[in-house]
Enzyme design. Structure first.
Site, short mmCIF file in Angstrom:
data_model
loop_
_atom_site.label_atom_id
_atom_site.label_comp_id
_atom_site.label_asym_id
_atom_site.label_seq_id
_atom_site.Cartn_x
_atom_site.Cartn_y
_atom_site.Cartn_z
N CYS A 201 -3.06 -75.84 93.18
CA CYS A 201 -3.32 -76.55 91.92
C CYS A 201 -2.74 -77.95 92.04
O CYS A 201 -1.65 -78.12 92.58
CB CYS A 201 -2.65 -75.80 90.78
N LEU A 202 -3.47 -78.95 91.53
CA LEU A 202 -2.97 -80.33 91.62
C LEU A 202 -1.67 -80.52 90.84
O LEU A 202 -0.93 -81.45 91.11
CB LEU A 202 -4.05 -81.30 91.12
N GLN B 93 -4.27 -81.15 82.32
CA GLN B 93 -3.49 -81.60 83.48
C GLN B 93 -3.27 -83.11 83.46
O GLN B 93 -2.38 -83.61 84.12
CB GLN B 93 -4.20 -81.22 84.79
N HIS C 269 -9.89 -70.58 87.24
CA HIS C 269 -8.60 -71.30 87.33
C HIS C 269 -8.56 -72.46 86.32
O HIS C 269 -7.58 -72.63 85.60
CB HIS C 269 -8.43 -71.79 88.77
N GLU C 270 -9.67 -73.24 86.26
CA GLU C 270 -9.69 -74.41 85.37
C GLU C 270 -9.77 -73.99 83.90
O GLU C 270 -9.12 -74.60 83.05
CB GLU C 270 -10.84 -75.35 85.72
N HIS D 156 -6.47 -73.19 82.55
CA HIS D 156 -5.67 -74.36 82.15
C HIS D 156 -5.87 -74.69 80.68
O HIS D 156 -4.95 -75.14 80.01
CB HIS D 156 -6.07 -75.59 82.98
N GLY E 81 -10.98 -79.15 91.54
CA GLY E 81 -11.11 -78.93 90.11
C GLY E 81 -9.98 -79.59 89.35
O GLY E 81 -8.88 -79.78 89.89
NI NI Z 1 -4.95 -76.11 88.53
#
Ligand code: NI
Length: 185
Positions: A92-93, A51, A134-135, A138, A46
């Site tokens: 998370c990225l 991000q 989660h997304e 963000h 995701g």
């Molecule tokens: Ni994330």
């Protein structure tokens, strides 16, 4: 397609809330394609627009095993969450190599717009439910470590800042090496 740069926690731009998308044009299509490519290359399941430093309400997710089911959600809103909760080890990225348990509702129903602006609903459980929540977090400027204790979060913050300093130092050393070689010519 372009691979976009992913901001690293605790970059303050990750904490900035995103604005709704109002124009469904070619530029949006291109951004979504680039976000998909960036997520697959990372690799991740995701990615949210903030991000990659775009503060618009856009997320892409793909929790399929074959990585052939890209879901694009524009202006996503949570419609309902289950009473039942589940603990999942999240990553998370924007926080490379950090994995921590987070408890969230086990099922989620989301409403969102597609790339043409049409509304649809999506229900998920398991990894998809985690990923959607989660997304969407963000987009509010929330990252999963915000659910951890301040002590744990600070430890993660220091670790990532230290790593970032090392990455920058290595890059600077490489650059000065290159310049020296050029100077010798
Ligand atoms: Ni994330």
């Amino acid at each position: 397609m372009t691979q976009l740069t992913i901001l690293r926690y605790p970059d303050s731009r990750l904490m900035k809330p995103s604005e709704p998308v109002e124009v469904f044009d070619e530029a949006l299509k291109k951004l979504v394609e680039d976000m998909g490519e960036t997520m697959y290359k990372a690799p991740g399941v995701g990615l949210a627009a903030p991000q990659v430093n775009v503060h618009r309400r856009i997320i892409v997710v793909d929790t399929s095993e074959k990585k052939d089911d890209l879901k694009v959600l524009i202006n996503p809103e949570i419609v309902s969450l289950s009473e039942e909760k589940k603990v999942y080890e999240e990553g998370c990225l924007s926080l490379p190599h950090i994995y921590e348990n987070v408890e969230r509702p086990a099922q989620v129903k989301v409403r969102a717009q597609d790339i043409h602006g049409g509304w649809f609903e999506l229900e998920g459980d398991g990894l998809l439910a985690v990923c959607l929540q989660h997304e969407i977090d963000h987009l509010k400027g929330t990252v999963f470590v915000d659910y951890l204790s301040p002590m744990k979060r600070n430890r993660i913050k220091s670790k990532l800042l230290k790593e970032e300093r090392e990455i920058k130092k290595a890059a600077a050393a490489q650059n000065s090496g290159k310049n020296r070689k050029k100077g010798r010519r």
